[in-house]
Design a protein around this motif. Structure first.
Motif, PDB file in Angstrom:
ATOM      1  N   ASP B  14      20.167  -8.415  -9.559  1.00  0.00           N
ATOM      2  CA  ASP B  14      20.705  -6.876 -10.456  1.00  0.00           C
ATOM      3  C   ASP B  14      22.196  -5.483  -9.253  1.00  0.00           C
ATOM      4  OD1 ASP B  14      19.099  -8.051 -12.510  1.00  0.00           O
ATOM      5  OD2 ASP B  14      17.956  -6.242 -11.984  1.00  0.00           O
ATOM      6  N   MET B  15      22.527  -7.132  -8.676  1.00  0.00           N
ATOM      7  CA  MET B  15      23.965  -5.570  -7.998  1.00  0.00           C
ATOM      8  C   MET B  15      24.699  -6.639  -8.880  1.00  0.00           C
ATOM      9  SD  MET B  15      23.390  -3.856  -5.469  1.00  0.00           S
ATOM     10  CE  MET B  15      21.890  -4.200  -4.804  1.00  0.00           C
ATOM     11  N   GLU B  16      24.884  -6.374  -9.912  1.00  0.00           N
ATOM     12  CA  GLU B  16      26.182  -6.803 -10.284  1.00  0.00           C
ATOM     13  C   GLU B  16      26.288  -5.999 -11.076  1.00  0.00           C
ATOM     14  OE1 GLU B  16      23.512  -8.983 -10.800  1.00  0.00           O
ATOM     15  OE2 GLU B  16      22.945  -8.754 -13.206  1.00  0.00           O
ATOM     16  N   LEU B  17      25.321  -5.026 -11.534  1.00  0.00           N
ATOM     17  CA  LEU B  17      25.378  -3.386 -11.810  1.00  0.00           C
ATOM     18  C   LEU B  17      25.741  -3.002 -11.460  1.00  0.00           C
ATOM     19  CD1 LEU B  17      21.908  -3.835 -14.485  1.00  0.00           C
ATOM     20  CD2 LEU B  17      24.535  -4.349 -15.380  1.00  0.00           C
ATOM     21  N   ILE B  45      30.192  -9.113 -14.069  1.00  0.00           N
ATOM     22  CA  ILE B  45      29.085  -9.528 -13.971  1.00  0.00           C
ATOM     23  C   ILE B  45      28.967 -10.507 -13.961  1.00  0.00           C
ATOM     24  CG2 ILE B  45      26.735 -10.781 -15.172  1.00  0.00           C
ATOM     25  CD1 ILE B  45      26.995  -7.101 -16.343  1.00  0.00           C
TER      26      ILE B  45
END
Lengths: 116, 135
Positions: B14-17, B45
């Motif tokens: 979830d680091m893409e968020l 993303i």
């Protein structure tokens, strides 16, 4: 916490089920939706409305899991409708071709009306 | 006028968020519309997931550069992993995916469809994806 974990609610009607999601539709989020759909299929449901009005972010892994659900719905000769999509998610579904096998409605009411 | 922000994120779920939050703030400062911002976020993303999932980067990091100019927003997503040959990535088709056990492989198509331009430079030392959205 980076993003709320996806939560689901399901409403069962006589001939269809409405699943409302809240949160990020990523790999675990998509798996949760699929698990819920497959449970409902086991109960005899084959028409589904996915209300994504509280899910503003999605990724391709989550969408790939939605494609698995579409495959199973097609096998059952059922239907899958989406509602409450952001413009970008709707555009992405059209680009990927999901819109050929599902229906996209602005609101849940319109999706239900189309099933009636 | 040209300004840029550079930062590095670890390869973690979830680091893409987090990356999209920064890009979104920049795009809002440029007064891009909501739909354009959402398109940038989704494309970003996918670029991040591509690096997270396929780079096999030993440093387990992805490097982001966001450049603002008067007429466009440019985002560079770079990893120092194993690289790939974009010409060998098959164009996904829904008819085939529905019948296939492998449903994935949509990232590049999504990026290219949502951004005004996407350039991929990849070799054995890593991958650089340059995405541009015009104002």
């Amino acid at each position: 916490m980076l993003e709320q974990e996806l939560t689901l609610t399901a409403r069962k009607e006589d001939k269809y089920a409405v699943i409302t999601t809240e949160g990020y539709i990523n790999n675990p989020g998509g798996e949760k939706i699929a698990h819920m759909c497959y449970q409902l299929m086991d109960e005899g449901y084959k028409h589904f409305i996915l209300n994504f009005s509280q899910s503003k972010v999605i990724n391709s892994i989550g969408i790939s899991i939605l494609i698995e659900i579409i495959e199973k719905v097609l096998e059952l000769k059922g239907s899958l409708s989406f509602c409450g999509l952001t413009n970008t998610i709707a555009k992405t579904f059209r680009i990927m071709g999901l819109a050929q096998y599902t229906k996209i409605f602005p609101t849940e009411e319109e999706a239900i009306k189309a099933l009636s | 006028m040209e300004e840029e922000i550079t930062f590095t994120v670890p390869i973690r779920p979830d680091m893409e968020l987090e990356v999209t939050r920064v890009a979104s703030s920049v795009a809002e400062a440029m007064r891009l519309g909501k739909d354009k911002i959402d398109e940038i976020k989704l494309a970003l993303i996918e670029a991040c997931l591509n690096a997270f999932e396929h780079s096999k980067s030993k440093e387990k990091k992805v490097h982001i550069k966001i450049k603002m100019t008067d007429d466009r927003l440019e985002i560079i997503v770079r990893d120092y992993g194993v690289g790939f040959d974009p010409s060998k990535v098959k164009e996904p088709k829904i008819e085939e995916k529905l019948k296939s056990p492998r449903k994935r492989g949509w990232g590049l198509k999504i990026m290219r469809s949502l951004m005004d331009s996407v350039v991929i430079n990849s070799h054995k030392g890593g991958t650089k994806i340059i995405m541009t959205k015009r104002r």
